[in-house]
Scaffold this motif. Structure first.
Motif, PDB file in Angstrom:
ATOM      1  N   ALA A 251       0.849  -1.197   0.000  1.00 48.93           N
ATOM      2  CA  ALA A 251       0.000   0.000   0.000  1.00 48.93           C
ATOM      3  C   ALA A 251       0.882   1.243   0.000  1.00 48.93           C
ATOM      4  O   ALA A 251       0.888   2.008   0.948  1.00 48.93           O
ATOM      5  CB  ALA A 251      -0.884  -0.018   1.244  1.00 48.93           C
ATOM      6  N   PRO A 252       1.654   1.438  -1.085  1.00 51.01           N
ATOM      7  CA  PRO A 252       2.568   2.584  -1.062  1.00 51.01           C
ATOM      8  C   PRO A 252       1.785   3.874  -1.208  1.00 51.01           C
ATOM      9  O   PRO A 252       0.750   3.912  -1.877  1.00 51.01           O
ATOM     10  CB  PRO A 252       3.455   2.362  -2.290  1.00 51.01           C
ATOM     11  N   ILE A 253       2.276   4.905  -0.566  1.00 52.56           N
ATOM     12  CA  ILE A 253       1.658   6.218  -0.719  1.00 52.56           C
ATOM     13  C   ILE A 253       2.256   6.843  -1.979  1.00 52.56           C
ATOM     14  O   ILE A 253       3.413   6.564  -2.328  1.00 52.56           O
ATOM     15  CB  ILE A 253       1.955   7.056   0.542  1.00 52.56           C
TER      16      ILE A 253
ATOM     17  N   MET B 256       6.939   3.097  10.209  1.00 52.12           N
ATOM     18  CA  MET B 256       6.200   2.067   9.443  1.00 52.12           C
ATOM     19  C   MET B 256       6.422   2.393   7.971  1.00 52.12           C
ATOM     20  O   MET B 256       5.503   2.708   7.225  1.00 52.12           O
ATOM     21  CB  MET B 256       4.714   2.109   9.824  1.00 52.12           C
ATOM     22  N   CYS B 257       7.697   2.304   7.569  1.00 54.95           N
ATOM     23  CA  CYS B 257       8.131   2.953   6.326  1.00 54.95           C
ATOM     24  C   CYS B 257       7.764   2.201   5.057  1.00 54.95           C
ATOM     25  O   CYS B 257       7.901   2.740   3.964  1.00 54.95           O
ATOM     26  CB  CYS B 257       9.630   3.211   6.364  1.00 54.95           C
ATOM     27  N   GLY B 258       7.303   0.929   5.171  1.00 53.66           N
ATOM     28  CA  GLY B 258       6.950   0.180   3.963  1.00 53.66           C
ATOM     29  C   GLY B 258       8.091   0.223   2.968  1.00 53.66           C
ATOM     30  O   GLY B 258       9.263   0.043   3.311  1.00 53.66           O
ATOM     31  N   ALA B 259       7.767   0.546   1.702  1.00 54.21           N
ATOM     32  CA  ALA B 259       8.800   0.575   0.659  1.00 54.21           C
ATOM     33  C   ALA B 259       9.636   1.863   0.697  1.00 54.21           C
ATOM     34  O   ALA B 259      10.463   2.085  -0.182  1.00 54.21           O
ATOM     35  CB  ALA B 259       8.154   0.391  -0.699  1.00 54.21           C
TER      36      ALA B 259
ATOM     37  N   THR C 145       8.696   5.375   0.883  1.00 52.31           N
ATOM     38  CA  THR C 145       8.358   6.581   0.108  1.00 52.31           C
ATOM     39  C   THR C 145       8.672   7.883   0.864  1.00 52.31           C
ATOM     40  O   THR C 145       9.277   8.793   0.300  1.00 52.31           O
ATOM     41  CB  THR C 145       6.873   6.565  -0.309  1.00 52.31           C
TER      42      THR C 145
ATOM     43  N   ASP D  84      10.278  -0.876   9.989  1.00 55.94           N
ATOM     44  CA  ASP D  84       9.041  -1.565   9.633  1.00 55.94           C
ATOM     45  C   ASP D  84       9.114  -2.936  10.284  1.00 55.94           C
ATOM     46  O   ASP D  84      10.203  -3.472  10.501  1.00 55.94           O
ATOM     47  CB  ASP D  84       8.893  -1.693   8.109  1.00 55.94           C
ATOM     48  N   ALA D  85       7.946  -3.490  10.575  1.00 56.89           N
ATOM     49  CA  ALA D  85       7.929  -4.812  11.203  1.00 56.89           C
ATOM     50  C   ALA D  85       8.110  -5.910  10.164  1.00 56.89           C
ATOM     51  O   ALA D  85       8.472  -7.037  10.491  1.00 56.89           O
ATOM     52  CB  ALA D  85       6.604  -5.011  11.934  1.00 56.89           C
ATOM     53  N   ASP D  86       7.898  -5.583   8.910  1.00 57.53           N
ATOM     54  CA  ASP D  86       7.827  -6.607   7.869  1.00 57.53           C
ATOM     55  C   ASP D  86       9.121  -6.667   7.052  1.00 57.53           C
ATOM     56  O   ASP D  86       9.526  -5.675   6.437  1.00 57.53           O
ATOM     57  CB  ASP D  86       6.624  -6.263   6.975  1.00 57.53           C
TER      58      ASP D  86
ATOM     59  N   ASP E 291       9.294  -3.604  15.527  1.00 56.08           N
ATOM     60  CA  ASP E 291       7.862  -3.361  15.692  1.00 56.08           C
ATOM     61  C   ASP E 291       7.715  -1.940  16.238  1.00 56.08           C
ATOM     62  O   ASP E 291       8.447  -1.538  17.136  1.00 56.08           O
ATOM     63  CB  ASP E 291       7.268  -4.366  16.684  1.00 56.08           C
ATOM     64  N   VAL E 292       6.775  -1.202  15.680  1.00 54.03           N
ATOM     65  CA  VAL E 292       6.666   0.214  16.044  1.00 54.03           C
ATOM     66  C   VAL E 292       6.495   0.394  17.554  1.00 54.03           C
ATOM     67  O   VAL E 292       6.995   1.370  18.129  1.00 54.03           O
ATOM     68  CB  VAL E 292       5.533   0.915  15.249  1.00 54.03           C
TER      69      VAL E 292
ATOM     70  N   ASN F  96       2.328   6.672   7.541  1.00 53.98           N
ATOM     71  CA  ASN F  96       0.948   6.242   7.305  1.00 53.98           C
ATOM     72  C   ASN F  96       0.813   4.782   7.705  1.00 53.98           C
ATOM     73  O   ASN F  96       1.314   3.890   7.041  1.00 53.98           O
ATOM     74  CB  ASN F  96       0.458   6.561   5.877  1.00 53.98           C
TER      75      ASN F  96
HETATM   76  C1  LIG Z   1       0.332   1.704   4.670  1.00 52.16           C
HETATM   77  S1  LIG Z   1       1.848   0.891   4.762  1.00 52.16           S
HETATM   78  C2  LIG Z   1       3.037   2.173   4.644  1.00 52.16           C
HETATM   79  C3  LIG Z   1       3.421   2.409   3.215  1.00 52.16           C
HETATM   80  C4  LIG Z   1       4.623   3.286   3.051  1.00 52.16           C
HETATM   81  N1  LIG Z   1       4.381   4.660   3.431  1.00 52.16           N
HETATM   82  C5  LIG Z   1       5.088   3.201   1.595  1.00 52.16           C
HETATM   83  O1  LIG Z   1       5.016   4.194   0.913  1.00 52.16           O
HETATM   84  O2  LIG Z   1       5.443   2.106   1.151  1.00 52.16           O
HETATM   85  C6  LIG Z   1       1.967   0.478   6.454  1.00 52.16           C
HETATM   86  C7  LIG Z   1       3.239  -0.241   6.862  1.00 52.16           C
HETATM   87  O3  LIG Z   1       3.190  -0.471   8.262  1.00 52.16           O
HETATM   88  C8  LIG Z   1       3.891  -1.672   8.530  1.00 52.16           C
HETATM   89  N2  LIG Z   1       3.456  -2.157   9.846  1.00 52.16           N
HETATM   90  C9  LIG Z   1       2.277  -2.716  10.184  1.00 52.16           C
HETATM   91  N3  LIG Z   1       2.262  -3.016  11.498  1.00 52.16           N
HETATM   92  C10 LIG Z   1       3.466  -2.631  11.985  1.00 52.16           C
HETATM   93  C11 LIG Z   1       4.060  -2.665  13.280  1.00 52.16           C
HETATM   94  N4  LIG Z   1       3.410  -3.156  14.321  1.00 52.16           N
HETATM   95  N5  LIG Z   1       5.313  -2.172  13.430  1.00 52.16           N
HETATM   96  C12 LIG Z   1       5.985  -1.655  12.373  1.00 52.16           C
HETATM   97  N6  LIG Z   1       5.478  -1.607  11.129  1.00 52.16           N
HETATM   98  C13 LIG Z   1       4.238  -2.077  10.943  1.00 52.16           C
HETATM   99  C14 LIG Z   1       3.504  -2.574   7.379  1.00 52.16           C
HETATM  100  O4  LIG Z   1       4.473  -3.605   7.223  1.00 52.16           O
HETATM  101  C15 LIG Z   1       3.470  -1.599   6.215  1.00 52.16           C
HETATM  102  O5  LIG Z   1       4.700  -1.593   5.525  1.00 52.16           O
END
Ligand SMILES: C[S@@+](CC[C@H](N)C(=O)[O-])C[C@H]1O[C@@H](n2cnc3c(N)ncnc32)[C@H](O)[C@@H]1O
Length: 390
Positions: free
Chosen positions: A171-173, A197-200, A202, A259-261, A286-287, A302
């Motif tokens: 779900a990239p922004i 929770m930086c995901g990819a 962005t 990020d947790a993932d 984990d956040v 986000n």
């Molecule tokens: C909406 S996405 C963020 C997308 C990011 N801004 C991007 O542009 O790719 C939310 C992210 O939160 C991470 N996430 C979910 N639960 C988490 C946790 N407990 N701790 C850290 N990261 C977590 C997910 O793995 C995901 O990458």
């Protein structure tokens, strides 16, 4: 002077307007979803290359009054399309209508396309090919009750496609929304920036591009190169100047991602490496276990919001914990959270100092600002309930 219209995600009009003025646009006027502005033709090269917030830069080539599809055909036939682009260009016509009396936009689009092709046949004995997926030139037609304005899209691919993204997460922004949020936050590149929770990646990448003064469009092409008035020399000169003003060898900015993932982090690393941003570290945390990398800074993120990913019930239990974390560990930080989940302000138990409506693609979202002052943000459950109702 030419007239341009810069489109943007809804909610970013004010920051886009400021940005365009900094880039040299004149007579800047905000309307929902975009900014009209003026300048010499070369301004559109600069806006395409350097605007971090715009989605597209459209060049207005004509306007008139209409009542029905046949008026549109007649008006479109009278525009000198062959003077603007050669017949070899593959075209696409897109009509954007507001309060328009047109019965069928598909039929109106067809009539405008016919008018353009007929005009080419008169001038060149051949017609341009239509390509809805990868056009060289997109003709954008804005119609309201009785007024039509003809635009040529000078961008091509939308400007949030910077050309750096190797891989996208779940779900990239969009890049221009991330850049707009950074600007709304007031982050200037000198302070620590954390996306837990930086995901990819962005936010991290847009922040690094800003801090290093790298133009977002450095690595991509634009549709204006297909126009007859394309000035290769002026474009090259602008590009070189822009590259000279980057500060890639300046002091490392403190931009941190978690990020947790593990898969998301692998994507973030790939994207960062592709840009040569190895100085930006991302790690698997984990956040709720995060410790701040500095006594103060900007946290911009986000979180998952249960529409595209994450479970709504889990989030319900998670928001209060996230609020506690901010309260306990992030005193001195400014926190910006983008979410489409309207339960967040109630459940996080913190009083936002700003709520900014923004569209994340089709998702109506809000950017919440929390200024974390020690002991100052906690609100009673009753206050929280009251605020959430308002
Ligand atoms: C909406 S996405 C963020 C997308 C990011 N801004 C991007 O542009 O790719 C939310 C992210 O939160 C991470 N996430 C979910 N639960 C988490 C946790 N407990 N701790 C850290 N990261 C977590 C997910 O793995 C995901 O990458």
């Amino acid at each position: 002077m030419e007239t341009f219209f810069a489109t943007c995600p809804r909610g970013l009009e004010d920051v886009l307007s400021q940005e365009l003025q900094e880039l040299g646009a004149k007579e800047v006027r905000a309307t929902p979803g975009g900014i009209e502005c003026q300048g010499p033709f070369l301004l559109c090269y600069r806006l395409n290359l350097e605007s971090r917030i715009a989605s597209r830069i459209l060049w207005r080539v004509g306007q008139g009054w209409y009542r029905n599809e046949e008026d549109l055909y007649r008006l479109a036939s009278s525009q000198p399309w062959p003077e603007w682009f050669p017949v070899e260009c593959r075209i696409k016509v897109r009509i954007i209508a507001q309060h328009s009396p047109l019965k069928s936009l598909d039929f109106a689009t067809l009539r405008v396309k016919d008018a353009i092709c007929d005009r080419f046949v008169r001038a060149t004995q051949s017609r341009p090919e239509v390509d809805k997926r990868q056009p060289d030139i997109q003709i954008v037609v804005f119609v309201d009750r009785d007024h039509v304005a003809w635009y040529l899209d000078t961008s091509g691919d939308p400007l949030f496609k910077r050309g750096w993204r190797k891989v996208a997460g779940e779900a990239p922004i969009r890049e221009n929304l991330a850049a707009g949020i950074l600007r709304l936050s007031g982050w200037t590149g000198d302070q620590v920036l954390l996306d837990p929770m930086c995901g990819a990646g962005t936010f991290l990448i847009e922040a690094a591009l800003m801090a290093k003064g790298i133009a977002p469009g450095t690595g991509r092409e634009f549709a204006f190169r297909h126009l007859r008035n394309f000035d290769q020399t002026a474009w090259e000169q602008l590009r070189q100047e822009s590259m000279r003003s980057t500060t890639t060898d300046g002091p490392a900015v403190s931009i941190v991602g978690y990020d947790a993932d593990a898969n998301a982090l692998a994507m973030a690393r790939k994207n960062l490496q592709g840009l040569g941003f190895e100085d930006i570290q991302v790690s698997q945390v984990d956040v709720l276990d995060v410790t701040p990398p500095a006594p103060e800074g900007f946290l911009v993120t986000n979180p998952p919001y249960g529409v595209r990913m994450g479970d709504r019930l889990e989030l319900q239990d998670w928001y209060p914990k996230f609020g506690d974390l901010l309260k306990q560990r992030f005193a001195g930080w400014r926190v910006y959270v983008l979410t489409a989940d309207s339960r967040l302000p109630k459940l996080i138990h913190l009083a936002p100092s700003r709520k900014i409506p923004l569209f994340n693609g089709p998702l109506e979202s809000r950017l919440y600002e929390f200024q974390m002052v020690a002991g100052g943000n906690r609100k009673s459950a009753r206050q929280a309930k009251q605020r959430a109702k308002n």
